[in-house]
Design an enzyme around this catalytic site. Structure first.
Site, mmCIF file in Angstrom:
data_model
loop_
_atom_site.group_PDB
_atom_site.id
_atom_site.type_symbol
_atom_site.label_atom_id
_atom_site.label_comp_id
_atom_site.label_asym_id
_atom_site.label_seq_id
_atom_site.Cartn_x
_atom_site.Cartn_y
_atom_site.Cartn_z
ATOM 1 N N HIS D 100 0.882 -1.165 0.000
ATOM 2 C CA HIS D 100 0.000 0.000 0.000
ATOM 3 C C HIS D 100 0.918 1.212 0.000
ATOM 4 O O HIS D 100 2.007 1.185 0.599
ATOM 5 C CB HIS D 100 -0.862 0.099 1.254
ATOM 6 C CG HIS D 100 -1.737 -1.084 1.531
ATOM 7 N ND1 HIS D 100 -1.258 -2.267 2.044
ATOM 8 C CD2 HIS D 100 -3.080 -1.253 1.373
ATOM 9 C CE1 HIS D 100 -2.260 -3.118 2.200
ATOM 10 N NE2 HIS D 100 -3.374 -2.540 1.795
ATOM 11 N N ASP D 103 2.119 2.108 3.315
ATOM 12 C CA ASP D 103 3.048 1.181 3.979
ATOM 13 C C ASP D 103 4.470 1.701 3.839
ATOM 14 O O ASP D 103 5.286 1.562 4.751
ATOM 15 C CB ASP D 103 3.020 -0.209 3.322
ATOM 16 C CG ASP D 103 1.699 -0.921 3.446
ATOM 17 O OD1 ASP D 103 1.417 -1.763 2.567
ATOM 18 O OD2 ASP D 103 0.949 -0.655 4.398
ATOM 19 N N GLU D 231 -10.463 -6.845 -4.737
ATOM 20 C CA GLU D 231 -10.330 -7.912 -3.751
ATOM 21 C C GLU D 231 -11.587 -7.951 -2.893
ATOM 22 O O GLU D 231 -11.852 -7.040 -2.106
ATOM 23 C CB GLU D 231 -9.116 -7.662 -2.863
ATOM 24 C CG GLU D 231 -8.908 -8.761 -1.816
ATOM 25 C CD GLU D 231 -7.619 -8.585 -1.044
ATOM 26 O OE1 GLU D 231 -6.689 -7.965 -1.587
ATOM 27 O OE2 GLU D 231 -7.560 -9.047 0.099
ATOM 28 N N GLU D 265 -8.771 -13.558 -1.713
ATOM 29 C CA GLU D 265 -8.095 -13.923 -0.471
ATOM 30 C C GLU D 265 -8.891 -15.024 0.221
ATOM 31 O O GLU D 265 -10.107 -14.911 0.401
ATOM 32 C CB GLU D 265 -7.973 -12.706 0.450
ATOM 33 C CG GLU D 265 -7.329 -13.070 1.778
ATOM 34 C CD GLU D 265 -7.037 -11.885 2.673
ATOM 35 O OE1 GLU D 265 -6.623 -10.834 2.155
ATOM 36 O OE2 GLU D 265 -7.229 -12.017 3.895
ATOM 37 N N HIS D 268 -11.026 -14.071 3.228
ATOM 38 C CA HIS D 268 -12.191 -13.258 2.893
ATOM 39 C C HIS D 268 -13.306 -14.137 2.346
ATOM 40 O O HIS D 268 -14.488 -13.902 2.602
ATOM 41 C CB HIS D 268 -11.816 -12.174 1.884
ATOM 42 C CG HIS D 268 -10.824 -11.197 2.437
ATOM 43 N ND1 HIS D 268 -10.358 -10.116 1.714
ATOM 44 C CD2 HIS D 268 -10.203 -11.113 3.633
ATOM 45 C CE1 HIS D 268 -9.493 -9.432 2.447
ATOM 46 N NE2 HIS D 268 -9.379 -10.009 3.612
ATOM 47 N N ASP D 293 -4.536 -13.689 -2.791
ATOM 48 C CA ASP D 293 -3.908 -13.395 -1.503
ATOM 49 C C ASP D 293 -3.944 -14.694 -0.715
ATOM 50 O O ASP D 293 -5.016 -15.150 -0.286
ATOM 51 C CB ASP D 293 -4.673 -12.293 -0.757
ATOM 52 C CG ASP D 293 -4.137 -10.905 -1.065
ATOM 53 O OD1 ASP D 293 -4.536 -9.960 -0.369
ATOM 54 O OD2 ASP D 293 -3.319 -10.755 -1.998
ATOM 55 N N ASP D 304 -11.025 -11.768 10.399
ATOM 56 C CA ASP D 304 -9.940 -11.967 9.447
ATOM 57 C C ASP D 304 -8.647 -12.236 10.217
ATOM 58 O O ASP D 304 -8.012 -11.306 10.700
ATOM 59 C CB ASP D 304 -9.816 -10.659 8.642
ATOM 60 C CG ASP D 304 -9.151 -10.816 7.298
ATOM 61 O OD1 ASP D 304 -8.636 -9.793 6.784
ATOM 62 O OD2 ASP D 304 -9.133 -11.936 6.748
ATOM 63 N N ASP D 306 -5.930 -13.754 8.980
ATOM 64 C CA ASP D 306 -4.766 -13.600 8.089
ATOM 65 C C ASP D 306 -3.603 -14.495 8.509
ATOM 66 O O ASP D 306 -2.457 -14.032 8.603
ATOM 67 C CB ASP D 306 -4.302 -12.129 8.066
ATOM 68 C CG ASP D 306 -5.167 -11.254 7.174
ATOM 69 O OD1 ASP D 306 -5.000 -10.012 7.235
ATOM 70 O OD2 ASP D 306 -6.000 -11.782 6.424
ATOM 71 N N ASP D 336 -0.888 -12.486 2.023
ATOM 72 C CA ASP D 336 -1.534 -11.498 2.903
ATOM 73 C C ASP D 336 -1.714 -12.181 4.247
ATOM 74 O O ASP D 336 -2.820 -12.474 4.686
ATOM 75 C CB ASP D 336 -2.875 -11.052 2.313
ATOM 76 C CG ASP D 336 -3.391 -9.788 2.994
ATOM 77 O OD1 ASP D 336 -4.383 -9.198 2.508
ATOM 78 O OD2 ASP D 336 -2.813 -9.383 4.029
HETATM 79 CO CO LIG Z 1 -5.825 -9.408 1.143
HETATM 80 CO CO LIG Z 2 -7.607 -10.697 5.242
#
Ligand SMILES: [Co+2]
Ligand SMILES: [Co+2]
Ligand SMILES: [Co+2]
Ligand SMILES: [Co+2]
Ligand SMILES: [Co+2]
Ligand SMILES: [Co+2]
Ligand SMILES: [Co+2]
Ligand SMILES: [Co+2]
EC number: 5.3.1.5
Lengths: 436, 436, 436, 436
Positions: D100, D103, D231, D265, D268, D293, D304, D306, D336
């Site tokens: 991003h 980031d 996404e 992802e 998700h 992802d 989430d 991750d 991700d």
């Molecule tokens: Co993602």
């Molecule tokens: Co996520």
């Protein structure tokens, strides 16, 4: 004697390279893993209800399979199913089975008639068990299907129903004792509520305890030496089932002083948002490990799918817990699993059991490999090492005072000694054990 | 003294017809409902952390509100927040509050420093409580935010952390006693596990009991007369929190002989797939009713949203249970609720509390109306009438034998006496009470 | 003619103070709300299947209610049910109804026989509809119950089944046209998959479109003037149903150019983790609003409970969306709701409908009150005011360039103009409208 | 140049027997699977945000890891992170990365300042990418963290925010083009609503389309040749995110004529109650497959998480879909994923990536093995064989009439040709491929 599945042979172990759907790829009954033959570690049991009674009906559809074998008369049908069932477990090489009273004999118009029908079938079961050398893992009473149980059985708001249920359970226990069952199970499908608006929870839970006390004590009085199990489930068909999960049931059993163990079903655990491993861990940690209903649910579906277990991560971690618990004594791996509605052919009964048994067999192989590999257990041991000496040892011994702890902490200032939990590393070890 | 919210007046009750967002529509503190003034039935409490500390950050975004009042120095900020907070609860007319130690005073680089900062702030709180005539519903220690607690506090795999946590809790209890708290709460946000792969559950749960024993006994030894609460939550931030729900905690407290009650939060109950009413019913049925964290979650979202309660069905049935439990003694309705991230203006702090307090007030009004209406309670009483005489009475008295029950059932043949559960009728009564 | 429910009178509106379970408290058919009589705003419809066919069986239990009226012969039973059903809706004052073909006439051993049985019953329905002045809201074909549909109907992997389903739907459409149905619905209970391992998704979805094209075009060709509806559901009995939710179906309809609307069921929306209001909002925003299956699920249970709607927050926000959509034209509020299994008495059929109808009636009253109150709509209007002028207007007009936007933003530096979302304030307004 | 992780060597492939946590057990970059080197099949990408920015904070706790490398000045910190990050992916042998805008460079007090900071960092990235021979898989703008986006970015109710977001995205696209990104992604974390009470859904969704049109067309105008991705995520942090799942986004893209693909992802998808394989199947079936992802959620937790992917069933079925889709062109497998909060040591960054990469590598190996094994694909082909001839072929060709179908069905009488879906058999094949 008539052969019900003439196209199905005795299922043998052919090894991982076989592409025969009617052979075991991973389950080798005579192979020794962790000190016992696989068949004795796993103690597979077939569920009479799913195997030979259930024919694929669901909430939106009629039965797809035909398990009538051409019979219409209820008692003829019951007997045909019995013969067919023993042929199935014989060909599968499954040593144990479990049933509900109402699975094996048709209900009559009165309790007396139902008992008579049951006696006839029990005679037949006794001879078939002898002929095929099969054992009853546990018996149970179906106190959820009949409309009289609509408000509960032992928890019914209607004392007439409590009485009937006690009578039905009494008979089912007698039958189980007669057939030398290793266990007797209570799954309270209707022991819960649909709405708190019409529920006296305190009375219902007390009555459930009274019911269990009356029935379990009776069994002991007639010589039942096996284990009693409660099988938790959080809901369905009720909105809330009192035996919600392992922890709730353990609290209940301790509160009322009932000498019972747990029969843990994977799908029921996940419906309570626990992994299967978690429920087994709770059970063995608290000393309530008993038996297992081996199946899987679908974590993205909110109902009891009772699928044959196929996820070897789940079966491995389950067998890890079972081995750590010392393995089964009275219990076993009962497949409370049904072939999918679309898997309606006779051979699917066999194929589905084979898949489930192979999944559990892989779980046993990998659980053993995991324990022998030792990295997981070693990591855990080291992770808690601080409780084996110094202040940690005093904590565990119960000899430390809070003033000592405060003094220690003030001297430390803050904690600098935390280590990584290494979750990803451990997950990598699991994959290495499974796929390496 | 500086006024922190000059545009916000004292919030008054203006009645249901008012369209003033800064007035109560349904909460009339002095009005008597079910024998007590509303303010004494409800015993509203504000949560220091959400009200004056939390500023809207979530997992994907920075804070939206500004609660610094222009301060940067940590102690200045702490003091400003204290003044601002007491102004808030004074204007809202909220009599109680709750805090974590680390809410009110900044953590230092050492435990000693943290304790010193806390002492300074406690002095200030003591004087503000006196000035505004406010009471501490309960205090607690934040043993989940600091990285040292990453593996747990009392359940940490690191004995250094257990010691630090005990020291921190000791101090927090001393502070709570000094401020005459009615209660002291333990919410074990990190007392659980992230993966069973690295967890010794038996040791962790035993240690949690040791921790609670040490700390709660210490409090009694220095004169704490209030109630100790455990606040259940099933998960988040952990994968599994040991204090999963009311039933699990009750089983734990009984197993270890800990004299504690429950502080039940609505959102935590629904994350365990229980209604708020269910958790309260379990608590009062088993004798563990203590206090309440009043909020709501969103049943279609799987995380703790801590929204201000707005569903009057939920608040009515909750107050019904609370009234039936005899009402609060040491406990109260603590708003463990935060304004939404997008409700970032200062007035939103007030508006959100007003909405939550009005929701609970409506719940009290309707719970009282429901009980006075009597149809629900009467239906329940009649529903279980069969246990007040005949075979039912013998069952409840524990004088019936299983043989008697069997004889009774065989004579009956089958059960013909079930009545309708009338769930829809009862739901209609609820609507009639709420909207009639 | 025989009276099937002699103890049930014509249900009248008695007002909120009535404690007569067999009277409406809030539904006053002739009262004008938002410009139309309540009965014309709400256009209540009874579901033939739940009302007179379903008798309480669930996955763990047999039927509890008796809806045979002493008949065993299939055609006699079918006719008795028809008479009983029309008596029910006549007494309830429900003007519309909906049915599946297989609800009203027994299936034969061949399609030809089934069609004959259906013709007989349609004759009867035609005369009963005339006698009681009742209208068919929509008809549909049950293409999920019979085992032939185990793999799907229009999505079946077996072309023979596609053909059969098309033939069955053709007949059902003819019947619906003959009975002047306002609509025709497709709920694809088996149009989905159980496992991707055996599924060709692309072919199945294309075939579903082919099926809908063939059948809907056929209906138009024989003069069907009503609306076609797809009823979304995300799963159950399938693991994944292609018509997952409103948005998915809208995308499907647009992709294949099918002229159909949505029939939205509350419980199906929540199983897809959407509120009922959300699904209705999507439908009206995208221009696909059609009809509604009024019920509620239980957000803590993961299966389709099809309960009568009782939550007036839900019904109010639903009616708000329906009014904003311009109200029903071809559609209505069809109670795809069943009395609970424990509500098995004949009067429960009436009591449950009364409760559901009163809930919807309250929803209409409050939706109207909410719109007239105006605060919610005004807040929303003001919230988006920035799109009515300046840069916002250019954005909406499509005349802005990204370079203009960048220039504007660089000049602004950052955004200082956000306002509070005031969620708690708005939730307070809702409560004020409902309870003030 | 300073070495940031001196104790970590270049990670090499050591094979399944290695017990070195800092080596690949299954990922052999140069090994050819399914016609390409593993590294080119998998096209691993590291997520800048999780890898070098995120430090373990969660909703209940502060950061546990230290990724400051002793820096406090924002730009020094940004540069240090860049060096550290490239060292990480170099040692891991990961060729791609994603970021991003916010980031890699600190936000300034104005957009202008933010853009300047970004320019400085992009210069550095350009040189580091060249030095280490690394490629940008995709860039994106973080339009969810800053408080200005509290009501949305392109869907904000505030046109000032739309403008700012467009400007920010414009810059991020320019940066991505400058760095030769293969793709550009939009994840609308705030493009949704928290409550419908304050939401104009129609305007918000139209504006989202306007936003995407402006930004994506701009990118093309400055020479962007890569793929644009949306996404999906169903919720969190919003109550409802408009890009709910693959199907919803596809419908949206088609409605507005936007030329974009999907970046799917796993976590998700499961939050929308879909398996990862399902979302990929939908994407490739509809022609929207783009990028992935790679991570996993926990199906028993509703947020989430991750986590790094560790379930080889999931990775195998995912790679199966990816291979069937023709493999990645512009996309890749972007992790991700974040190490657990308790995995806070520097080596955990490496260990977690190694575990995730090994899981995906196993997935590739087994997906290839599964395809070569052929039983699954063959079963599917045969299952739908009826559509390759006869009536089925006419159906698929679109040449059949409904009258023909009816005639066919009436002649058949009923369907007798259904075959078993063989789900358990297929699940057994999967296990045989994985463990045989
Ligand atoms: Co993602
Ligand atoms: Co996520
Ligand atoms: Co089950
Ligand atoms: Co079971
Ligand atoms: Co909470
Ligand atoms: Co709380
Ligand atoms: Co439904
Ligand atoms: Co429906």
């Amino acid at each position: 004697m008539k052969e019900y599945f003439p196209s199905i042979p005795k299922i043998k172990y052919e090894g991982a390279a076989s592409d025969n759907p009617l052979a075991y790829k991973f389950y080798n009954p005579e192979e020794v893993i962790a000190g016992k033959k696989m068949k004795d570690q796993l103690r597979f049991s077939a569920a009479y209800w799913h195997t030979i009674c259930a024919a694929g009906s669901d909430m939106f559809g009629a039965a797809t399979a035909d398990k009538t074998f051409g019979n219409t008369d209820p008692m003829d049908l019951a007997k045909a199913k019995a013969y067919a069932f023993f042929e199935i477990i014989d060909k599968l090489g499954i040593e144990f089975f479990a049933f509900h009273d109402r699975d094996i004999a048709p209900e009559g118009t009165t309790l007396s008639e139902s008992n008579k029908n049951l006696d006839v079938m029990v005679d037949l079961f006794e001879s078939l068990m002898k002929e095929y050398d099969k054992k009853l893992l546990w018996g149970t009473a179906n106190m959820f299907n009949n409309p009289r149980y609509m408000h509960g059985a032992g928890t019914s708001c209607n004392a007439d129903v409590f009485a009937y249920a006690a009578a039905q359970a009494k008979k089912a226990i007698e039958v189980s004792v007669r057939l030398n069952a290793s266990g007797y199970t209570f799954w309270g499908g209707r022991e819960g509520y649909d709405t708190l608006l019409n529920t006296n929870m305190g009375l219902e839970v007390d009555n459930m305890a009274r019911f269990l006390k009356l029935t379990t004590e009776y069994g002991r009085s007639i010589g039942f030496k096996g284990a009693y199990y409660i099988e938790p489930k959080p809901k369905e068909p009720t909105k809330h089932q009192y035996d919600f999960d392992a922890a709730t049931v353990i609290g209940f059993l301790r509160k009322y002083g009932l000498d019972m163990k747990l029969n843990l079903e994977a799908n029921h655990g996940t419906l309570a948002t626990h992994t299967f491993q978690h429920e087994l861990r709770v059970a063995r940690t608290e000393g309530f490990f008993g038996s297992v209903d081996a199946n899987t649910g679908d974590l993205l579906l909110g109902w009891d799918t009772d699928q044959f277990p196929n996820d070897v991560y789940d079966t491995t971690l389950a067998l890890y817990e079972i081995i750590k618990a010392g393995g089964f004594t009275t219990g076993g791996l009962n497949f409370d699993s049904k072939a999918r509605r679309a898997s309606f052919k006779p051979e699917d009964v066999f194929i589905s059991h084979i898949m489930g048994m192979d999944s559990m067999a892989l779980g046993l192989r990998f659980a053993d490999k995991l324990i022998k590999d030792g990295r997981i257990d070693k990591f855990v041991e080291e992770r808690y090492a601080s409780y084996s000496s110094g202040i940690g040892k005093k904590i565990v011994n119960g000899t430390v005072t809070i003033q000592e702890l405060e003094k220690y902490a003030l001297e430390q200032g803050d904690v600098k000694t935390n280590q990584s939990g290494r979750q990803e590393y451990l997950e990598g070890v699991i994959n290495q054990v499974l796929f390496g």
